[in-house]
Structure formats: structure tokens, C-alpha cells
Design an enzyme around this catalytic site. Structure first.
Site, PDB file in Angstrom:
ATOM      1  N   GLY A 417       0.824  -1.201   0.000  1.00 45.62           N
ATOM      2  CA  GLY A 417       0.000   0.000   0.000  1.00 45.62           C
ATOM      3  C   GLY A 417       0.849   1.238   0.000  1.00 45.62           C
ATOM      4  O   GLY A 417       2.058   1.200   0.252  1.00 45.62           O
ATOM      5  N   GLY A 420       0.107   9.012   2.076  1.00 46.50           N
ATOM      6  CA  GLY A 420       0.866  10.249   2.113  1.00 46.50           C
ATOM      7  C   GLY A 420       2.073  10.199   3.017  1.00 46.50           C
ATOM      8  O   GLY A 420       2.928  11.090   2.955  1.00 46.50           O
ATOM      9  N   GLY A 422       4.190   7.449   3.255  1.00 44.58           N
ATOM     10  CA  GLY A 422       5.131   6.397   2.883  1.00 44.58           C
ATOM     11  C   GLY A 422       4.508   5.189   2.223  1.00 44.58           C
ATOM     12  O   GLY A 422       3.294   5.071   2.108  1.00 44.58           O
ATOM     13  N   ASP A 538      -5.922   8.807  14.117  1.00 45.14           N
ATOM     14  CA  ASP A 538      -6.265   8.477  12.723  1.00 45.14           C
ATOM     15  C   ASP A 538      -6.888   7.087  12.647  1.00 45.14           C
ATOM     16  O   ASP A 538      -6.612   6.319  11.732  1.00 45.14           O
ATOM     17  CB  ASP A 538      -5.011   8.550  11.848  1.00 45.14           C
ATOM     18  CG  ASP A 538      -5.333   8.439  10.364  1.00 45.14           C
ATOM     19  OD1 ASP A 538      -6.406   8.917   9.951  1.00 45.14           O
ATOM     20  OD2 ASP A 538      -4.521   7.863   9.616  1.00 45.14           O
TER      21      ASP A 538
END
Length: 710
Positions: A417, A420, A422, A538
Site C-alpha cells: 500500500g 501520504g 510512505g 487516525d
């Protein structure tokens, strides 16, 4: 005697008149004989009725209007409604004998077998709801004879074959839901032209193919959804779909569509979720740009043609050359610029030589390779020394790490995957161990000591429901974080499916409860017992990973801090460390990509607060619970309506809608779990309270969820 005879005859005539009068007023027992027989035939086709829903259906009670689930009007059976009654059996054609039958609702039972063609001869039928059963075979062509049909729901069955062309004759259809079956073939001709009364059309999760008919753009009555996702439709998206009402949600995701996405009408300003899963689609809102078409010379008249730019049509030289004064000015400007650059280069060179000599004097044991950086940017000597530290091997954070950087670089790596902050790789080492490696990338203004302090604090967080950070690597050009590899994907794919997984099956309630409890325990540990009492900041389904036994692992915790270190910002991810000068999360969206996919899970106060709090995480957790319970994606709900998932559930409850309208349809097949589902829903809504002070702590949430049966 004659007088008595006349009196007796008069009484008999009066009795006959009274009997005829009663029969004219109450014709039910005579008229319902055939209907009773039809209903009892239905009961005889039911093999199991564990809830006793049809116990009152018996031949001794000749008035079926009093039977459970049966509704009559003017002495005629007009509706049969036995949803979620756990009935096991089949559907007999004898129901067509109910001449006045308008509505059948047998949703979420265990009915199986073929749909009897005779059923579709009930000409008065307006609503046929058979979703959530195990019917197989094709839809009979006789469906076209139901000219009064308005609601036709067959979702979540095992039906196959093609959608019959005769369905286009049902011109009064308002709701057509054939989703989650095995229908194949193309949509019948005239589908969009004839069914213009449709308010909702859901054909998702089938194997329909061919092109999307252009006449679907004629469905001007749609007020809810046009869902063609998860099929095999190919070709381009018809521009005519732009003629659909702009308020509806168009979902074309996960097909084989190709070409550019039309930018007109209802197709403008759609989110990418409406088009993802079509590798050959390009253009907005996807990040896959369309290849530039050949542009004609006339479009860009300022570009030179193949002919000489200094030649006119008559062969004479052009008079558009620069004047002498302009040329002199340009030359003088170039000379001054070169001189200024030379002075700056000389100044930097002197400072570089001076800095290198100081470094050699004060740290003779340092690496002999000189740093390739310019020291003319005003940094003090301590910063220069710190930034010259170079790391050339992995730094383990526990004793289980028995490999070094060379072993890692020799392993087979696969991209898992990208975000933003890495790229994440799956790396299989030669000894059979598999790790997950997050590459934070180049650059960054942080010093090694700052990075080391933060990473080692993250490494000390050890919990069965948190992904373990095992090692890290730091250099000025590269930063790597090495984690345990979690093998079973993420929660988002587990809830909604992955396009590459043809065998997707929804999570049973027991697994969902296991995930709810595990995430709650991991989050409570972060809040209460971790070294810094962290806030995740997050939390969302895509960063909740699942192990081989579906045990959940919270990932990406602490990355927000490292990302902000990369951009030179102060940490906002640990309690008590917010700086008063710190920018708000809203302003950080523009430069900190960690927020880009978080909006659906962010607490309302995130738009005005200076720093995340534990109550933020509680809100995000509440949204995840609602997603687990409803099976609905917050982004899909936002695109379908003007409200988020939290508000949608709240309104459904305020309007006293059935629990079936809120929960995932697959959970309706586990009716014995209704109390636990309701309890979990209450926890979710408590977590998602608008006022953060009204939200419970994660410790209390763990206690509440522990009462649910696993």
C-alpha cells in the site's frame, strides 16, 4: 290451523330473508374457502417454523383475516407479511389463487427452491419482497404480467440466469433490487426506456456483463440509488448517465469499464468511490489521468510549426527579432546573476571547509564519509553535528529481531500500500520470516535523536491488539520502520469485500464482536497504560489489521507524530504535548496527507480544536462500530444522502424505523443476536455523541462490550 300454517310460513320466509341479508353483508366465510385453501397450502410447504409464526393458521379457524401475518380488506386477503420468522421451506404457486393479494413480505427467512411461475399470475400484486432467502434458479418470464408491481426485492438470494426482458413491461416499478445474486448476461433492451418510474435501482454484486445501456439516462424519477457496482459491465460510461438527477448516488465501482469518465450533469463532482475498481477508467475524480490526445496546431497557435519560424509566406525574414537595446539588457542581467552565484558559492565553500575541520577535531571516530550538505543555511553547530549522524544498520527494539539490514534488502519485497506518509512493503526474508516495512522516504528536517526518541517510545507499546514495531533504520536519505506482518488484510476489506476476492463472505456476528472487543482493548491500552498515554488520531478500518484468527491489530499509531516531524511540525499525537502555536487539523490537511482519508471518522470538534484528544479516538471508534453493525461505508452513505453515517443511524432511530433498516442484511439471518446487536448499537451511538464530554472512556466501553456474547 290455516292461520298457524300461514304464520309458520311467514316465519320461515322471514328467516330466509334474514339469512340472505346476512350473507350479503358478511360473505367472508363463503368467499374465503378458496383463500383458506391457498394459505394452508403455503403452510404445508413450510418444513420448520421455530417461532410459531404460522401456529394460528389452521383449518378449524376458517377466517384467515385473524391469522398472524395476514391482512384483509373487504373480506379479501390483500397482504402476507412474515419477515424474519425463520421459516424453512418453499413457496407454492397456490398463492396466485389469492385474487386480491397486493403485498407479500417474506424477507429474511430460509425459503428455498425455485420461484413458482404461478405466483406471478397474481395480477393485483404491487409489492413482492423475498430478499434474504435462498431462492435459486431464474426469474420466470411471467413477471411481465404483473402490471401493477411497484416494489420488487429479490436481493441476497442465489438466483441466476438473465434478467427477463419481460420485466420491462412492469412500467409502474418504483423499487427494483436484484443485488447480491448470480445474474449474468446483459440488461434487457428497453430497460431504461420503459422503467422510467424507478426511484431506486440496485443490481450490484452480480455477474451482469455487456455495456451499460444508454437509455439508463432516462431514469429521471430516481431519487435514491443507481447501483451497478461489482459486476462485469464493460465498455465506456455512457454520457447519457449525466442526465440522471444530480441528487442520486451513482455507483459503477468494480466493473471492467474503460475510457474517460464523462464530466457532465450527475457524473460531475462524484467521489472516486463511485468509479474505483475499473483499472481502465481514467479522468476525474480518479487519480489515473487520461492519455493526452494529439492536439492540432490550431489549438496552440503560439507553438512553432514544422516550417522555419523566421520565414514568412513570401520568404522574407521576419521583423520580430529583438532590438539591440533588449539584447544588451539581457546580457548585462546574465553577467550580474553569474557574479552573484559565484560569490554565494565561494561563501558556502568556506563554511563547508570550516565545518568539516571542526567535525574532524571534535569527533575523530565518526564515519569518514563527508555529509553532502551545505552549511550556509544558518544552522548552529549542534544541529550540524546531529544531522551528520548516519545509521548504517537496523536498530532492534526487542530481542526477537535476528536479522540485519542486509537480510532485509535481500528478501522478496511486495508493495502492499501507499499513503501520504510512505510506502508499505511485505518483505519475506530468506529464513521464512515475513515482516512489514514502512518506508517514510527521503528528506525531513528532524534530527536523529528526535526520531530515535519517538520511535523507541512507540516500540515500548506492547499489547495483543496493537501491531508491534520491531526495529527501525534512520539516515538522512532513508527512514524505515519494521513491524510484524499481519496476514489477513484490514477491517475495511473484511466488511465491504476486496475486488480481488471472488469468495467474499460477510463477517458473522461473533467475528464482529471479537473485532469490536479487541480494538476497544487496544485503544484503551493506548489511552491508559502506554508510556505516553497516546492518542491514535487516525483510527479507521483500513488501519485495523486482522490476524489469521480474525483477531484485530491497531496499526499506524504514532505515525502522525513522525509525519509532522518530517514537515517540521510539533507532535500532536500524544496527550499534553500540543503547542499553542500549532496549526489546527483543518489547516494541516493541505500539507499532512495523514488527514486525507480520515474525514469520515473525525470527531466534529476536529475542525476547531488545536489538538486531538482521547475523545477523538472514541468518536472514530463509534463510527467503526456503526460500520461493523450496518455494513455501510461512511463515504457511501455521504454520497447517497446529505448526512454522515452517524446522523443517518440517529435519524433512523428517531423515526422509530425497524432495526432491520439499520443493520447489515446478513446479520438479519442471526435473529438470536438481536439483543446483542441492539446493545452494541447503543455503545456505538454513545461513542459518537456530538458533545465530547458525553462520550464514554475506552475503559467503560470495554466493560460494556464484555457483556456481549462472543
Amino acid at each position: 290451523m290455516a292461520m298457524e300454517l300461514r304464520f309458520t310460513q311467514a316465519r320461515f320466509c322471514a328467516f330466509l330473508l334474514l339469512l340472505l341479508f346476512c350473507c350479503s353483508l358478511f360473505p367472508v366465510p363463503l368467499a374465503l374457502n378458496e383463500e383458506v385453501e391457498a394459505l394452508l397450502s403455503f403452510k404445508s410447504s413450510i418444513e420448520e417454523d421455530p417461532g410459531g409464526s404460522m401456529a394460528s393458521w389452521n383449518s378449524t379457524a376458517s377466517d384467515p383475516c385473524a391469522w398472524n401475518g395476514v391482512t384483509c380488506q373487504e373480506g379479501k386477503v390483500v397482504a402476507i407479511a412474515l419477515p424474519r420468522s425463520h421459516l424453512l421451506g418453499s413457496l407454492p404457486p397456490s398463492l396466485s389463487a389469492l385474487a386480491a393479494l397486493r403485498r407479500i413480505n417474506l424477507r429474511s427467512n430460509r425459503l428455498r427452491g425455485l420461484l413458482p411461475p404461478g405466483l406471478f399470475s397474481a395480477s393485483s400484486l404491487q409489492s413482492l419482497v423475498l430478499s434474504g432467502n435462498s431462492f435459486s434458479g431464474a426469474i420466470p418470464d411471467e413477471v411481465g404480467s404483473l402490471s401493477s408491481l411497484q416494489i420488487f426485492e429479490l436481493s441476497n438470494n442465489f438466483l441466476d440466469g438473465t434478467i427477463p426482458a419481460s420485466i420491462a413491461h412492469c412500467k409502474r416499478l418504483r423499487l427494483l433490487d436484484l443485488s447480491r445474486n448470480n445474474f449474468s448476461g446483459a440488461l434487457p433492451a428497453g430497460f431504461g426506456t420503459n422503467l422510467t418510474a424507478l426511484e431506486r435501482l440496485d443490481l450490484s454484486y452480480n455477474r451482469l456483463n455487456g455495456s451499460i445501456p444508454r437509455d439508463l439516462g432516462n431514469l429521471s424519477s430516481l431519487i435514491d440509488t443507481l447501483d451497478l457496482s461489482h459486476n462485469d459491465f464493460s465498455g465506456s460510461i455512457p454520457a447519457s448517465l449525466g442526465n440522471l438527477p444530480e441528487r442520486i448516488y451513482v455507483d459503477l465501482a468494480f466493473n471492467n469499464l474503460s475510457g474517460s469518465i464523462p464530466q457532465n450533469g450527475a457524473l460531475v463532482n462524484r467521489g472516486p468511490t463511485a468509479f474505483i475498481g475499473n483499472p481502465n477508467l481514467c479522468g476525474e475524480p480518479l487519480k489515473n489521468p487520461c492519455p493526452a490526445s494529439a492536439t492540432s496546431q490550431s489549438q496552440f497557435p503560439y507553438l512553432p510549426s514544422d516550417q522555419s519560424p523566421v520565414s514568412s509566406l513570401d520568404g522574407r525574414k521576419s521583423t520580430s527579432s529583438l532590438s539591440k537595446r533588449s539584447v544588451i539588457a539581457i546580457v548585462i542581467g546574465d553577467v550580474l546573476a553569474i557574479g552573484l552565484m559565484a560569490m554565494l558559492f565561494f561563501h558556502c565553500y568556506r563554511r563547508t571547509v570550516s565545518s568539516k575541520s571542526e567535525l574532524k577535531t571534535e569527533n575523530s571516530s565518526s564515519d569518514s564519509k563527508d555529509s553532502k550538505m551545505c552549511y550556509c543555511c544558518g544552522k548552529d553547530r549542534s544541529e550540524v553535528l546531529a544531522e551528520n549522524v548516519k545509521q548504517f544498520d537496523l536498530i532492534p527494539l526487542d530481542k526477537q529481531v535476528h536479522f540485519d539490514l542486509d537480510d532485509l534488502l535481500k528478501g522478496s519485497a511486495f508493495v502492499m500500500g501507499k499513503s501520504g506518509i510512505g510506502i508499505v512493503y511485505k518483505v519475506a526474508l530468506d529464513d521464512g520470516i515475513t515482516m512489514a516495512v514502512r518506508r517514510l522516504g527521503e528528506g525531513g528536517s528532524q534530527r536523529f535523536k528526535d526520531f530515535q526518541t519517538e520511535v523507541e517510545a512507540i516500540g515500548k507499546v506492547k499489547h495483543p491488539n496493537i501491531v508491534q514495531l520491531r526495529a527501525y533504520y534512520w539516515s538522512a536519505d532513508e527512514k524505515l520502520l519494521i513491524y510484524d506482518f499481519i496476514s489477513n488484510g484490514n477491517l475495511s476489506n473484511a466488511i465491504h469485500g476486496n475486488p480481488s476476492d471472488a469468495n467474499f463472505s460477510p463477517l458473522p456476528w461473533s467475528v464482529r464482536v471479537k473485532i469490536m472487543k479487541g480494538v476497544a482493548k487496544g485503544l484503551a491500552f493506548l489511552h491508559e497504560f502506554s508510556p505516553k498515554k497516546y492518542v491514535h488520531g487516525d483510527l479507521k478500518p483500513s488501519n485495523i489489521l486482522l490476524g489469521s484468527e480474525m483477531e484485530p491489530y491497531i496499526s499506524d499509531f504514532g505515525l502522525g507524530h513522525l509525519a509532522n516531524m518530517e514537515i517540521g511540525a510539533t507532535s500532536i499525537y500524544s496527550v499534553g504535548k500540543a503547542n499553542e502555536k500549532q496549526q489546527s487539523p483543518l489547516s494541516s490537511i493541505s500539507f499532512s496527507p495523514i488527514w486525507s482519508n480520515t474525514l469520515f471518522y473525525q470527531a466534529p470538534e476536529a475542525l476547531k480544536s488545536l489538538r486531538p484528544s482521547q475523545k477523538w479516538d472514541v468518536y472514530s471508534y463509534g463510527v467503526i462500530l456503526l460500520e461493523l453493525i450496518s455494513g455501510r461505508s461512511p463515504s457511501a452513505v455521504m454520497d447517497t444522502s446529505d448526512m454522515d453515517l452517524v446522523r443517518w443511524v440517529q435519524i433512523s432511530i428517531e423515526e422509530k424505523k425497524s432495526l432491520l433498516n439499520v443493520i447489515d442484511p446478513y446479520l438479519a439471518q442471526e435473529p438470536e443476536r438481536e439483543d446483542d446487536i441492539t446493545a452494541a448499537l447503543k455503545v456505538a451511538l454513545a461513542c459518537a455523541q456530538f458533545n465530547p464530554e458525553n462520550r464514554p472512556s475506552m475503559r467503560h466501553i470495554v466493560d460494556s462490550l464484555d457483556k456481549l456474547a462472543s
